[in-house]
Scaffold this motif. Structure first.
Motif, PDB file in Angstrom:
ATOM      1  N   LEU A  99       0.631   1.194  15.078  1.00 34.43           N
ATOM      2  CA  LEU A  99      -0.461   2.642  13.880  1.00 34.43           C
ATOM      3  C   LEU A  99      -1.201   2.879  14.119  1.00 34.43           C
ATOM      4  CD1 LEU A  99      -0.040  -0.091  10.437  1.00 34.43           C
ATOM      5  CD2 LEU A  99       1.877   1.942  11.721  1.00 34.43           C
ATOM      6  N   GLN A 154      -0.017   5.889  16.091  1.00 37.68           N
ATOM      7  CA  GLN A 154       0.332   6.886  16.445  1.00 37.68           C
ATOM      8  C   GLN A 154      -0.735   7.607  15.652  1.00 37.68           C
ATOM      9  OE1 GLN A 154       2.882   6.304  12.675  1.00 37.68           O
ATOM     10  NE2 GLN A 154       3.282   4.293  13.361  1.00 37.68           N
ATOM     11  N   ARG A 155      -1.696   7.550  14.783  1.00 38.34           N
ATOM     12  CA  ARG A 155      -2.521   8.293  14.895  1.00 38.34           C
ATOM     13  C   ARG A 155      -2.933   9.284  16.295  1.00 38.34           C
ATOM     14  NH1 ARG A 155      -4.072   4.172  10.714  1.00 38.34           N
ATOM     15  NH2 ARG A 155      -4.166   4.634   9.210  1.00 38.34           N
ATOM     16  N   HIS A 160       2.029   5.303  10.108  1.00 37.81           N
ATOM     17  CA  HIS A 160       0.822   5.487   9.326  1.00 37.81           C
ATOM     18  C   HIS A 160       0.419   5.819   7.996  1.00 37.81           C
ATOM     19  CE1 HIS A 160      -0.634   9.152  10.245  1.00 37.81           C
ATOM     20  NE2 HIS A 160       0.219   9.717  11.835  1.00 37.81           N
TER      21      HIS A 160
END
Length: 365
Positions: free
Chosen positions: A24, A27-28, A305
């Motif tokens: 997660l 991803q950001r 996310h």
């Protein structure tokens, strides 16, 4: 691939970095140009020779003969019935055309290309030992890209409509509209230097799990997942970026034109917002049901996310989507809200309404 196991938190399976400890967060970081993804599930083919672009143009769905150095696009190899057999991301440097493909499809595609050479001045080869593929924003990957006459960076055209293409999805805004995705070909020494930079904390690493979640959230189809031996380009909204509807003859073109002109592709891609209350995700191939009846199958699954558990699925044209459905899992059925990507009447004459996206909170009720 370089020694990816040395990356702190790395989970590496068969040379592929699945994640570096926190998908997660990765991803950001990918979306904000703070990370690069090591894409060991990609492989590179190279096509050299004076006839390479006109030849590739003649055997695939995209118009490639005028592709300029540094130009990037994607193309499909179709069977005579118009079904997708191979998919390639394409970038040309003025002397060689580079194809980024899913690793499992590299050998079959190369074999097919070798059979189609005839007497043309083209030479397709496997270049997987020469380059590692990394992904992320163009800003993040470009400094690591190998350069011939131009940097070897493929910029994903999705979801913008390429010249000669056609959009079916009516979502406004399209969930991939703000997506900045590029894939760079990186020489082994630079890949090793990139790993050292990750270990030193100068660059963040991401794995294929994070990269795939961003893809699924953008409704972006992929050969490994959505292509099942029967998929037509229309069914996945792939006419956007991989098909030129006005170019010359190629294998499968008659079906492409017929389905587009008449509309009503037999199946269609939909997005699923999954109930995540039990932390159970379906597997690829899981049945999607409406009132207990199977209407299609899941093709891609991810945990995003922002959006939480999401999936793509291919369903029957007549499936009652948008709407509430269930998806089979080993632990039992879970609820999902299905959102239209390709409408049932998709085609040249269809009037596609511009629809707001279905938010996850709405999907969860």
């Amino acid at each position: 691939m370089p020694e990816l196991q040395r990356i702190p938190g790395a989970v590496v399976v068969d040379g592929v970095l699945h994640h570096a400890g926190s998908p997660l967060i990765e991803q950001r970081a990918l979306a904000s140009a703070r990370a690069v993804a090591f894409l060991g599930d990609r492989r590179v083919l190279a096509v050299s020779g004076e006839d390479r672009l006109t030849w590739l143009d003649s055997v695939s769905s995209q118009s490639l003969r005028e592709l300029p150095p540094g130009g990037a696009t994607e193309t499909l190899i179709l069977d005579p019935q118009g079904r997708i057999e191979h998919v390639a991301s394409v970038v040309d440097d003025g002397e060689t055309t580079w194809l980024i493909v899913d690793a499992d499809d590299a050998e079959p595609l190369l074999t097919w290309l070798m059979r189609m050479r005839f007497r043309l001045r083209v030479s397709p080869v496997d270049a997987g030992d020469r380059f590692v593929v990394i992904g992320g924003t163009a800003e993040a990957v470009a400094p690591w890209a190998a350069a011939t006459s131009v940097p070897l960076v493929w910029r994903d055209p999705w979801p913008h409509v390429s010249p000669g293409g056609w959009a079916y999805a009516g979502a406004d805004p399209h969930p991939g509209a703000a997506r900045d995705w590029a894939e760079a070909l990186v020489a082994p020494d630079r890949a090793a230097a990139l790993v050292e930079a990750v270990i030193a904390g100068d660059v963040a690493a991401a794995g294929t799990v994070a990269a795939d979640a961003l893809r699924v959230a953008a409704w972006r189809p992929r050969w490994r997942d959505e292509v099942d031996g029967r998929l037509l380009p229309h069914e996945a909204d792939w006419l956007r970026t991989a098909v030129h509807l006005d170019k010359g003859c190629y294998r499968g073109q008659e079906t492409v034109a017929k389905v587009h002109n008449l509309g009503h592709p037999p199946r269609r891609l939909v997005a699923l917002h999954l109930d995540g209350s039990d932390s159970v995700l379906p597997e690829r191939g899981a049945a999607v049901r409406s009132d207990g009846d199977a209407i299609g199958e899941v093709t891609s699954v991810a945990f995003h996310h922002d959006d939480g558990p999401i999936a793509l699925a291919v369903v029957k044209r007549s499936a009652p989507v948008p709407g509430d459905v269930t998806v089979d899992t080993p632990e039992g059925a879970i609820a999902a809200a299905a959102e239209t990507i390709v409408p049932p009447d998709a085609g040249r004459t269809a009037s596609v309404p511009r629809l707001p996206r279905l938010g996850r909170r709405t999907a969860a009720g």
